[in-house]
Design a protein around this motif. Structure first.
Motif, PDB file in Angstrom:
ATOM      1  N   SER A  13       0.781  -1.166   0.118  1.00  0.00           N
ATOM      2  CA  SER A  13      -0.166  -0.008  -0.034  1.00  0.00           C
ATOM      3  C   SER A  13       0.976   1.281  -0.090  1.00  0.00           C
ATOM      4  N   GLN A  14       2.030   1.088   0.462  1.00  0.00           N
ATOM      5  CA  GLN A  14       3.051   2.405   0.512  1.00  0.00           C
ATOM      6  C   GLN A  14       3.687   2.369  -0.965  1.00  0.00           C
ATOM      7  N   SER A  15       3.563   1.668  -1.934  1.00  0.00           N
ATOM      8  CA  SER A  15       4.403   1.349  -3.405  1.00  0.00           C
ATOM      9  C   SER A  15       5.639   1.056  -3.089  1.00  0.00           C
ATOM     10  N   GLN A  16       5.998   0.138  -2.037  1.00  0.00           N
ATOM     11  CA  GLN A  16       7.241  -0.306  -1.989  1.00  0.00           C
ATOM     12  C   GLN A  16       7.339  -1.690  -2.587  1.00  0.00           C
ATOM     13  N   LYS A  17       8.323  -2.104  -2.977  1.00  0.00           N
ATOM     14  CA  LYS A  17       8.303  -3.283  -3.730  1.00  0.00           C
ATOM     15  C   LYS A  17       9.077  -4.418  -2.852  1.00  0.00           C
ATOM     16  N   VAL A  18       8.852  -5.894  -3.230  1.00  0.00           N
ATOM     17  CA  VAL A  18       9.354  -7.014  -2.249  1.00  0.00           C
ATOM     18  C   VAL A  18       9.458  -7.873  -3.484  1.00  0.00           C
ATOM     19  N   ARG A  19      10.729  -8.440  -3.656  1.00  0.00           N
ATOM     20  CA  ARG A  19      10.978  -9.522  -4.573  1.00  0.00           C
ATOM     21  C   ARG A  19      10.849 -10.948  -3.779  1.00  0.00           C
ATOM     22  N   ILE A  20      10.318 -11.858  -4.506  1.00  0.00           N
ATOM     23  CA  ILE A  20      10.161 -13.004  -3.860  1.00  0.00           C
ATOM     24  C   ILE A  20      11.461 -13.758  -4.140  1.00  0.00           C
ATOM     25  N   THR A  21      11.896 -14.275  -2.835  1.00  0.00           N
ATOM     26  CA  THR A  21      13.295 -15.087  -2.848  1.00  0.00           C
ATOM     27  C   THR A  21      13.200 -16.426  -2.259  1.00  0.00           C
ATOM     28  N   ASN A  22      14.180 -17.379  -2.660  1.00  0.00           N
ATOM     29  CA  ASN A  22      14.140 -18.667  -2.288  1.00  0.00           C
ATOM     30  C   ASN A  22      13.825 -18.763  -0.865  1.00  0.00           C
ATOM     31  N   ASP A  23      14.457 -17.779  -0.008  1.00  0.00           N
ATOM     32  CA  ASP A  23      14.143 -17.989   1.481  1.00  0.00           C
ATOM     33  C   ASP A  23      12.819 -17.703   2.138  1.00  0.00           C
ATOM     34  N   MET A  24      11.779 -17.243   1.038  1.00  0.00           N
ATOM     35  CA  MET A  24      10.664 -17.194   1.413  1.00  0.00           C
ATOM     36  C   MET A  24       9.492 -18.184   0.885  1.00  0.00           C
ATOM     37  N   LEU A  25      10.214 -19.141   0.259  1.00  0.00           N
ATOM     38  CA  LEU A  25       9.429 -20.127  -0.216  1.00  0.00           C
ATOM     39  C   LEU A  25       9.062 -21.494   0.777  1.00  0.00           C
ATOM     40  N   ALA A  26       7.865 -21.987   0.578  1.00  0.00           N
ATOM     41  CA  ALA A  26       7.445 -22.966   1.664  1.00  0.00           C
ATOM     42  C   ALA A  26       8.659 -24.380   1.249  1.00  0.00           C
ATOM     43  N   SER A  27       8.653 -24.824   2.502  1.00  0.00           N
ATOM     44  CA  SER A  27       9.515 -26.006   2.608  1.00  0.00           C
ATOM     45  C   SER A  27       9.165 -27.292   1.715  1.00  0.00           C
ATOM     46  N   LYS A  28      10.001 -28.308   1.592  1.00  0.00           N
ATOM     47  CA  LYS A  28       9.402 -29.471   0.932  1.00  0.00           C
ATOM     48  C   LYS A  28       8.241 -30.102   1.761  1.00  0.00           C
ATOM     49  N   GLY A  29       8.652 -30.100   3.079  1.00  0.00           N
ATOM     50  CA  GLY A  29       8.017 -30.630   4.519  1.00  0.00           C
ATOM     51  C   GLY A  29       6.305 -29.990   3.947  1.00  0.00           C
ATOM     52  N   LYS A  30       6.290 -28.765   4.010  1.00  0.00           N
ATOM     53  CA  LYS A  30       5.067 -28.012   3.985  1.00  0.00           C
ATOM     54  C   LYS A  30       4.253 -28.425   2.729  1.00  0.00           C
ATOM     55  N   ARG A  31       5.153 -28.316   1.550  1.00  0.00           N
ATOM     56  CA  ARG A  31       4.560 -28.742   0.320  1.00  0.00           C
ATOM     57  C   ARG A  31       4.035 -30.281   0.374  1.00  0.00           C
ATOM     58  N   LEU A  32       4.663 -31.000   0.812  1.00  0.00           N
ATOM     59  CA  LEU A  32       4.203 -32.303   1.072  1.00  0.00           C
ATOM     60  C   LEU A  32       2.824 -32.407   1.877  1.00  0.00           C
ATOM     61  N   ALA A  33       3.009 -31.879   3.142  1.00  0.00           N
ATOM     62  CA  ALA A  33       1.725 -31.457   3.806  1.00  0.00           C
ATOM     63  C   ALA A  33       0.428 -31.022   3.236  1.00  0.00           C
ATOM     64  N   ASN A  34       0.743 -29.959   2.277  1.00  0.00           N
ATOM     65  CA  ASN A  34      -0.288 -29.580   1.670  1.00  0.00           C
ATOM     66  C   ASN A  34      -0.904 -30.470   0.747  1.00  0.00           C
ATOM     67  N   PHE A  35      -0.216 -31.304  -0.053  1.00  0.00           N
ATOM     68  CA  PHE A  35      -0.519 -32.282  -0.935  1.00  0.00           C
ATOM     69  C   PHE A  35      -1.252 -33.447  -0.139  1.00  0.00           C
ATOM     70  N   VAL A  36      -0.665 -33.788   0.947  1.00  0.00           N
ATOM     71  CA  VAL A  36      -1.554 -34.970   1.667  1.00  0.00           C
ATOM     72  C   VAL A  36      -2.900 -34.426   2.347  1.00  0.00           C
ATOM     73  N   ILE A  37      -2.862 -33.228   2.805  1.00  0.00           N
ATOM     74  CA  ILE A  37      -3.902 -32.569   3.405  1.00  0.00           C
ATOM     75  C   ILE A  37      -5.120 -32.449   2.223  1.00  0.00           C
ATOM     76  N   ASP A  38      -4.693 -31.942   1.192  1.00  0.00           N
ATOM     77  CA  ASP A  38      -5.699 -31.728   0.140  1.00  0.00           C
ATOM     78  C   ASP A  38      -6.128 -32.851  -0.347  1.00  0.00           C
ATOM     79  N   TYR A  39      -5.219 -33.920  -0.586  1.00  0.00           N
ATOM     80  CA  TYR A  39      -5.658 -35.196  -1.084  1.00  0.00           C
ATOM     81  C   TYR A  39      -6.765 -35.784  -0.195  1.00  0.00           C
ATOM     82  N   PHE A  40      -6.694 -35.817   1.142  1.00  0.00           N
ATOM     83  CA  PHE A  40      -7.555 -36.336   2.066  1.00  0.00           C
ATOM     84  C   PHE A  40      -8.836 -35.546   2.223  1.00  0.00           C
ATOM     85  N   ILE A  41      -8.825 -34.364   1.750  1.00  0.00           N
ATOM     86  CA  ILE A  41      -9.818 -33.515   1.784  1.00  0.00           C
ATOM     87  C   ILE A  41     -10.606 -33.689   0.646  1.00  0.00           C
ATOM     88  N   ARG A  42      -9.892 -33.994  -0.871  1.00  0.00           N
ATOM     89  CA  ARG A  42     -10.778 -34.368  -2.037  1.00  0.00           C
ATOM     90  C   ARG A  42     -11.360 -35.551  -1.836  1.00  0.00           C
TER      91      ARG A  42
END
Length: 170
Positions: free
Chosen positions: A5-34
């Protein structure tokens, strides 16, 4: 770049990315929900068929072939991811793991990118592709999207915004 909102910019960097563990958890949880959603849908259809006395629907459900089962699964996959990621970049799994889909420039994922992410999930073994070296799946790479850990993303974004405000008159 993410515009705040202050017109400042933030670049996505690798240290912001979700870990493999969280990505796997996303998949398992979403698969179960489906699975729960498909099962619930089947129960609703069976109750309806029984209440109207339509034995053909019940027979079709009991004798469904593998191709039809896969098509129903893909339909639920498509609807689930398209709805949740289009609304705010988060599925139920992403809510639980506190992650979110963004464009690589930090902006909200557009509807066409969410559609392409969703369609690319149909590729066999695509769900394992994020286990590679860069923590990004094919559905991320093909659509210029990322899944960020919201806590890390906000901390880094706020830190960068604070640094950029040094020396600015109020």
């Amino acid at each position: 770049m993410y515009t705040t909102s202050q017109s400042q910019k933030v670049r996505i960097t690798n240290d912001m990315l979700a870990s493999k563990g969280k990505r796997l958890a996303n998949f398992v949880i979403d698969y179960f929900i489906r699975i729960v959603l498909v099962f619930g849908f089947g129960i609703v259809v069976a109750i309806y068929a029984h209440s109207v006395g339509d034995e053909d629907i019940l027979y079709a459900m009991e004798n469904m072939n593998t191709i039809t089962e896969y098509l129903i699964g893909f339909l639920f996959l498509f609807i689930y991811y398209l709805i949740f990621e289009s609304i705010n970049g988060r599925t139920i799994g992403k809510y639980i793991t506190n992650t979110k889909v963004l464009m690589i420039d930090g902006s909200k994922a557009s509807s066409d990118k969410v559609l392409m992410r969703t369609l690319s999930r149909i590729v066999p073994f695509e769900f394992l592709s994020f286990l590679g070296n860069d923590d990004k799946g094919w559905h991320d790479t093909w659509t210029d999207t990322v899944v960020v850990d919201i806590k890390k993303y906000e901390e880094i974004k706020n830190s960068r915004n604070s640094i950029s405000e040094i020396g600015v008159e109020i």
